[in-house]
Structure formats: C-alpha cells, structure tokens
Motif scaffolding. Structure first.
Motif, PDB file in Angstrom:
ATOM      1  N   GLY A  89       0.809  -1.209   0.000  1.00  0.00           N
ATOM      2  CA  GLY A  89       0.000   0.000   0.000  1.00  0.00           C
ATOM      3  C   GLY A  89       0.843   1.259   0.000  1.00  0.00           C
ATOM      4  N   ARG A  92       2.569   1.767  -3.372  1.00  0.00           N
ATOM      5  CA  ARG A  92       1.697   2.322  -4.417  1.00  0.00           C
ATOM      6  C   ARG A  92       1.621   3.847  -4.352  1.00  0.00           C
ATOM      7  NH1 ARG A  92      -3.751  -0.382  -6.279  1.00  0.00           N
ATOM      8  NH2 ARG A  92      -3.145   0.987  -7.987  1.00  0.00           N
ATOM      9  N   SER A 104       1.652  -1.622  -7.947  1.00  0.00           N
ATOM     10  CA  SER A 104       0.277  -1.520  -8.457  1.00  0.00           C
ATOM     11  C   SER A 104      -0.097  -2.757  -9.267  1.00  0.00           C
ATOM     12  CB  SER A 104       0.128  -0.261  -9.310  1.00  0.00           C
ATOM     13  OG  SER A 104       0.395   0.906  -8.551  1.00  0.00           O
ATOM     14  N   VAL A 107      -0.720  -5.712  -6.842  1.00  0.00           N
ATOM     15  CA  VAL A 107      -1.974  -5.560  -6.110  1.00  0.00           C
ATOM     16  C   VAL A 107      -3.168  -5.827  -7.012  1.00  0.00           C
ATOM     17  CG1 VAL A 107      -3.465  -3.884  -4.950  1.00  0.00           C
ATOM     18  CG2 VAL A 107      -1.040  -3.993  -4.376  1.00  0.00           C
ATOM     19  N   GLU A 108      -3.196  -5.221  -8.170  1.00  0.00           N
ATOM     20  CA  GLU A 108      -4.339  -5.381  -9.069  1.00  0.00           C
ATOM     21  C   GLU A 108      -4.443  -6.819  -9.586  1.00  0.00           C
ATOM     22  OE1 GLU A 108      -6.664  -3.287  -9.504  1.00  0.00           O
ATOM     23  OE2 GLU A 108      -5.718  -1.632  -8.435  1.00  0.00           O
ATOM     24  N   ARG A 111      -5.533  -9.183  -6.563  1.00  0.00           N
ATOM     25  CA  ARG A 111      -6.852  -8.822  -6.068  1.00  0.00           C
ATOM     26  C   ARG A 111      -7.951  -9.260  -7.025  1.00  0.00           C
ATOM     27  NH1 ARG A 111      -8.858  -2.739  -4.977  1.00  0.00           N
ATOM     28  NH2 ARG A 111      -8.369  -2.696  -7.187  1.00  0.00           N
ATOM     29  N   SER A 152      -3.166  -8.064  -1.002  1.00  0.00           N
ATOM     30  CA  SER A 152      -3.550  -7.108  -2.039  1.00  0.00           C
ATOM     31  C   SER A 152      -4.735  -6.260  -1.591  1.00  0.00           C
ATOM     32  CB  SER A 152      -3.894  -7.855  -3.332  1.00  0.00           C
ATOM     33  OG  SER A 152      -2.793  -8.613  -3.784  1.00  0.00           O
ATOM     34  N   VAL A 153      -5.700  -6.884  -0.951  1.00  0.00           N
ATOM     35  CA  VAL A 153      -6.849  -6.118  -0.458  1.00  0.00           C
ATOM     36  C   VAL A 153      -6.425  -5.170   0.657  1.00  0.00           C
ATOM     37  CG1 VAL A 153      -9.098  -6.297   0.674  1.00  0.00           C
ATOM     38  CG2 VAL A 153      -8.470  -7.933  -1.109  1.00  0.00           C
ATOM     39  N   ALA A 155      -3.562  -3.861   1.061  1.00  0.00           N
ATOM     40  CA  ALA A 155      -2.776  -2.770   0.485  1.00  0.00           C
ATOM     41  C   ALA A 155      -3.679  -1.604   0.101  1.00  0.00           C
ATOM     42  CB  ALA A 155      -2.013  -3.268  -0.745  1.00  0.00           C
ATOM     43  N   GLU A 156      -4.838  -1.906  -0.465  1.00  0.00           N
ATOM     44  CA  GLU A 156      -5.788  -0.854  -0.817  1.00  0.00           C
ATOM     45  C   GLU A 156      -6.392  -0.216   0.430  1.00  0.00           C
ATOM     46  OE1 GLU A 156      -6.728   0.190  -4.416  1.00  0.00           O
ATOM     47  OE2 GLU A 156      -4.682  -0.304  -3.821  1.00  0.00           O
ATOM     48  N   ARG A 159      -3.707   2.155   1.711  1.00  0.00           N
ATOM     49  CA  ARG A 159      -3.610   3.339   0.851  1.00  0.00           C
ATOM     50  C   ARG A 159      -4.799   4.269   1.060  1.00  0.00           C
ATOM     51  NH1 ARG A 159      -4.444   4.817  -4.878  1.00  0.00           N
ATOM     52  NH2 ARG A 159      -5.806   3.012  -5.109  1.00  0.00           N
ATOM     53  N   ALA A 160      -5.997   3.683   1.147  1.00  0.00           N
ATOM     54  CA  ALA A 160      -7.189   4.508   1.353  1.00  0.00           C
ATOM     55  C   ALA A 160      -7.167   5.180   2.724  1.00  0.00           C
ATOM     56  CB  ALA A 160      -8.450   3.651   1.216  1.00  0.00           C
TER      57      ALA A 160
END
Length: 300
Positions: A89, A92, A104, A107-108, A111, A152-153, A155-156, A159-160
């Motif tokens: 995260g 990214r 990125s 992660v993408e 995910r 991966s989830v 990480a988002e 980041r959020a």
C-alpha cells in the motif's frame, strides 16, 4: 427535536416505526418457529444426534484439532498478509515510478483472482516444484492463497486510510523538515491505523472463514473438513453444521470484540495533549534515524 444530521420523527413516524418493528419481530418469530418445526418433524432435534457434542471424544478427536488447524492457517496468513499489505500500500504511493508501478501491478493482479484459484495454483506449484510433503502441502497452499489475495486487499485499505487523512498533516510535517519516510512512519501511519482498523478487522474475519475453502477443495483438515468426518461417524450432518457455524460465529465475534476494544484504546491514547513539536525534537528525530542532525538527512 432536530439535529444537523436528521429530523426527529414525529408522532406518525414513531407510530409507523413501532408497527414496522412489531411486524418484523412477528415475522422473525414465525421463521424461527418454522425452522424449529421442520427440524423437529425431520428428527433433527433428537437427542441422539446432539449427544456426541456433550462427549469429549467428538471434540478432542474432530472439532478441536480442526479448530487448531483453522487458527493456525488464519494466524499465519494474518501475520504475513498484514505487513506485506502495508508495504504494498505504501509502495503504491511512492514518488518513484519504478516502485509504484510494480506494486500496483501486483496488487491489481492478485486482487482480481479468486482466492480459491490462488489456493489451487499454489497447491499445484508446491506439488510439482518443491519438496513440501503431501501432508503439509494443503496448509502451505491455503496460507499462500490467503496471503496473496488478502495482502492485495489490505494494500488498498492502507492506501485509502492514508489518503483519507487531511493533506495538512503531511504538509505540516514537511514544513518542519521531516523527510517523506519520517512523515509516513511517524505522522500518517499512526493516525491512519485507527481509520483503517474496522476494514482490517473485516478482512481478518474473511481470512478465518476462507480457510474452509482449503478444507473443501484441498483436503486441509480445518474445522469444516473435520466436521465432515465427525458427521460421517455419528450420522448427524445438520447438527454438526449448526455446531460448527456457532464456533465460527463465536470465533469471529471474539476477533471483532478485541478489535473494537483496541480501536477505542487507540482513540483514547491519541487524544491531543496540546504538546507542540519543537525544533530540538525534530533535530533528535532526524539524528535518531540517519545518525546526523536536522537538515542533513537524505531526501525524500
């Protein structure tokens, strides 16, 4: 009474809410009665089917070993996925394209793939390309699949959580001379943890439940898989499902309760004291991290 967020209900709205509540409770009672009556008519409430759960053999031979394997896989996945997700995260958000783009892509990619497919791929990989024994292979495959997907989830989520903080936090840190790494580790991440905690806990609950996929597809002897063996020996399929469901509910309730307690503790500990970071404190912070004095550290 009216607040900024809503208008207090008037007499008609209160009456309507009471009626809807009564109707809902009545419908719920009817559904529960129908379930009870159906199970009773089918003989699923006979004491002979439930008696094994009052004896130690069913627990020590089947349920507890399965629960231990579930907790082992979930704990390993959590311990690996949490820091890996945090690293991805933060990567990214890097200013360096050679760091941001690969992170990125990873992660993408992971995910977007179902966690069960990741487990199956991992199982085949360990079977064909490693020396992992067939007894340990299901555990390795389950943990690998859970780590790749949930990191991966997470990480988002990380980041959020960081992006949700006011921009002034990072700008103020830079204004007093902190490098980007110091801003992230000492200013942004500690504040974002509290924001991210509910989402992180939800993902940890998903990890606990998804261990059951390994039992169904890979023969991993977790709780649900052990339930199948128990039900085959005692011929109590429906009661065994109910007991295992209750165990999962209690397990996840304990996890969410601990997280709620931790979140409250973090919020209380972060209440401002009015202290202001002075120039000497910034000098000490820089010196502690890079072995120099304020203004001599490498760049962001």
């Amino acid at each position: 009474m009216t607040s900024v967020l809503y208008d207090a209900p008037g007499p008609r709205a209160k009456r309507r809410n009471v009626i809807l509540s009564v109707v809902f409770i009545a419908a719920l009672v009817l559904v529960l009665w129908w379930v009870y009556k159906t199970m009773d008519d089918k003989g699923q409430l006979d004491w002979a089917l439930w008696k094994p759960f009052t004896e130690s053999e069913a627990w020590t031979t089947y349920l507890l070993p399965g629960l231990v394997d579930t907790l082992k896989a979930a704990a390993l996945s959590m311990v690996i996925a949490l820091p890996l997700g945090a690293i991805l995260g933060i990567a990214r958000m890097s200013d360096h394209k050679w760091v941001r783009v690969p992170a990125s892509v990873v992660v993408e990619f992971f995910r977007a793939i179902p966690v069960l497919l990741l487990m199956l791929f991992a199982n085949e990989f360990f079977a064909r390309s490693t020396d992992v024994t067939s007894a340990d292979r299901p555990l390795y495959a389950v943990v690998t699949g859970l780590v790749l997907y949930n990191a991966s989830v997470l990480a988002e989520v990380v980041r959020a959580g960081i992006l949700s903080l006011p921009k002034g936090q990072g700008e103020a840190a830079q204004a007093i001379g902190l490098r980007k790494s110091q801003t992230m580790s000492n200013i942004l991440l500690p504040q974002a943890v509290t924001v991210m905690l509910p989402a992180i806990v939800s993902q940890l609950v998903v990890i606990v439940k998804d261990t059951a996929l390994g039992g169904v597809m890979l023969g991993f002897t977790e709780l649900l898989n052990s339930r199948g063996t128990l039900a085959a020996n005692y011929a109590n399929v429906v009661p065994s499902f109910i007991v295992v469901a209750v165990i999962f509910i209690v397990l996840n309730f304990l996890l969410t309760s601990f997280a709620s307690w931790l979140e409250g503790r973090l919020r209380r500990s972060k209440r401002g004291t009015g202290a202001v970071l002075g120039a000497e404190d910034v000098d000490d912070l820089n010196a502690a991290e890079v072995g120099g004095t304020f203004g001599t550290g490498a760049d962001k």
